[in-house]
Design a protein around this motif. Sequence first.
Motif, PDB file in Angstrom:
ATOM      1  N   HIS A  81      -9.976  10.797  -0.594  1.00 23.25           N
ATOM      2  CA  HIS A  81      -9.539   9.466  -0.186  1.00 23.25           C
ATOM      3  C   HIS A  81     -10.340   8.357  -0.865  1.00 23.25           C
ATOM      4  N   LEU A  96      -3.568   8.878  -3.743  1.00 28.52           N
ATOM      5  CA  LEU A  96      -2.703   8.322  -2.694  1.00 28.52           C
ATOM      6  C   LEU A  96      -2.649   9.237  -1.486  1.00 28.52           C
ATOM      7  N   ALA A 170      -4.252   3.156  -0.049  1.00 29.19           N
ATOM      8  CA  ALA A 170      -2.913   2.715   0.338  1.00 29.19           C
ATOM      9  C   ALA A 170      -3.036   2.129   1.730  1.00 29.19           C
TER      10      ALA A 170
ATOM     11  N   GLU B   8      -7.028  12.838   6.553  1.00 29.75           N
ATOM     12  CA  GLU B   8      -7.178  12.674   5.107  1.00 29.75           C
ATOM     13  C   GLU B   8      -7.926  11.394   4.750  1.00 29.75           C
ATOM     14  N   CYS B   9      -7.659  10.301   5.466  1.00 34.37           N
ATOM     15  CA  CYS B   9      -8.122   8.969   5.045  1.00 34.37           C
ATOM     16  C   CYS B   9      -9.252   8.415   5.909  1.00 34.37           C
ATOM     17  N   ARG B  12      -8.438   4.436  10.493  1.00 31.34           N
ATOM     18  CA  ARG B  12      -7.608   3.285  10.116  1.00 31.34           C
ATOM     19  C   ARG B  12      -7.006   2.705  11.389  1.00 31.34           C
ATOM     20  N   GLY B  62      -0.425   4.871   4.742  1.00 28.57           N
ATOM     21  CA  GLY B  62      -1.522   5.384   3.926  1.00 28.57           C
ATOM     22  C   GLY B  62      -1.091   6.604   3.146  1.00 28.57           C
ATOM     23  N   CYS B  63      -1.612   7.778   3.534  1.00 29.10           N
ATOM     24  CA  CYS B  63      -1.323   8.988   2.765  1.00 29.10           C
ATOM     25  C   CYS B  63       0.044   9.574   3.104  1.00 29.10           C
ATOM     26  N   ARG B  64       0.720   9.034   4.120  1.00 29.23           N
ATOM     27  CA  ARG B  64       2.072   9.449   4.520  1.00 29.23           C
ATOM     28  C   ARG B  64       2.122  10.873   5.045  1.00 29.23           C
ATOM     29  N   LYS B  65       0.968  11.463   5.358  1.00 29.13           N
ATOM     30  CA  LYS B  65       0.957  12.824   5.887  1.00 29.13           C
ATOM     31  C   LYS B  65       1.082  12.801   7.407  1.00 29.13           C
TER      32      LYS B  65
END
Lengths: 217, 118
Positions: A81, A96, A170, B8-9, B12, B62-65
């Motif tokens: 990330h 992404l 993103a 993953e991110c 948020r 974001g990562c769309r997961k």
Amino acid sequence: MAENTMTIDQSQASGQVAAGLRRTPAAHLTAEMAQVGERSQGAVAVRELAFPVQLGLRARPGSASATALEGVLGVPLPTGHGQVTGDPDGLHVVWLSPDEFLAVDVSREQVPGEGRELEDALEGLPGQAVDLSANRSVLDLRGPRVREVLEKGCHADLHPRSFGVGTAIATQLGPVPVVLHRYADSGYRVYPRASFADYLVRWVLDAAEEFCHEEVL
Amino acid sequence: MLSIPCPECGPRDEIEFHYGGQAHVAYPADPHSLDDRGWAEYLFYRDNPKGLFAERWQHAAGCRKWFNALRDTHTYEFSTTYRVGEPRPDVADPHPGAAPAGPSTPSNTPSSPAGGTL
């Protein structure tokens, strides 16, 4: 295959003809963007990059597909990330998602047939390489007050301790989904989808308005 | 605004996420053997616990997961998040007293009529 080759050749020919005709999604706001830079005396300088190369890549890092893509790109895929690999002023790859990347080359303009080498490298392998250059507009924001402008509408933490130079995420800017890349100390690139470019540029110009006037103490 | 830790991110804000309802509702092993009632229960019947609840979320901006999360429906507190395909972590309910006594469905059993885990 012969038919495909013919189509590409034709599109290359028409691409050269169309070179003087195509417009970037926020081209009609060029003057307003330049004005904000002047009026804020460089505190917030906004411009749109003209047709940089953007390629959507899908592959799991470490897989044969990823190795094939890396071989053509000459740049390793980022593994986590926020990471960006490569040269931020040339060809670089933005993370992404664990299996989705955006390869961007801001040093040259996209030409028809872009990314065919990557497609060919994936022959017989799982994965994807698609020319997405027309998908997103690329806005270049420079200046000491740019972070304050972005923070007005971005829910992600943009403080340097968590969003250092060379980070890209993103996220959303106002209501618009964007990719946000901090490529220099006070330089950011914002990637809104083309249809949101008009709205987002106007949003940025509005958010930058306060830095165009003398501070009232 | 909730801060949701995407596997993953990282953390948020809630605005970037999309809610996906109860997690671990498995597709029936043999859908053709279900009668209308069984099919309706698979489609529409969901647990509604007061306390820890396993639910699906998507990091849409974001990562769309998609991922799963254990959230307390009473305090809104996220205990943990984990990737799709991973088993539900064994996390103790941080507020066990919050759950009312009485006939309530245990939150960790899938409501689908025929077993299997997603």
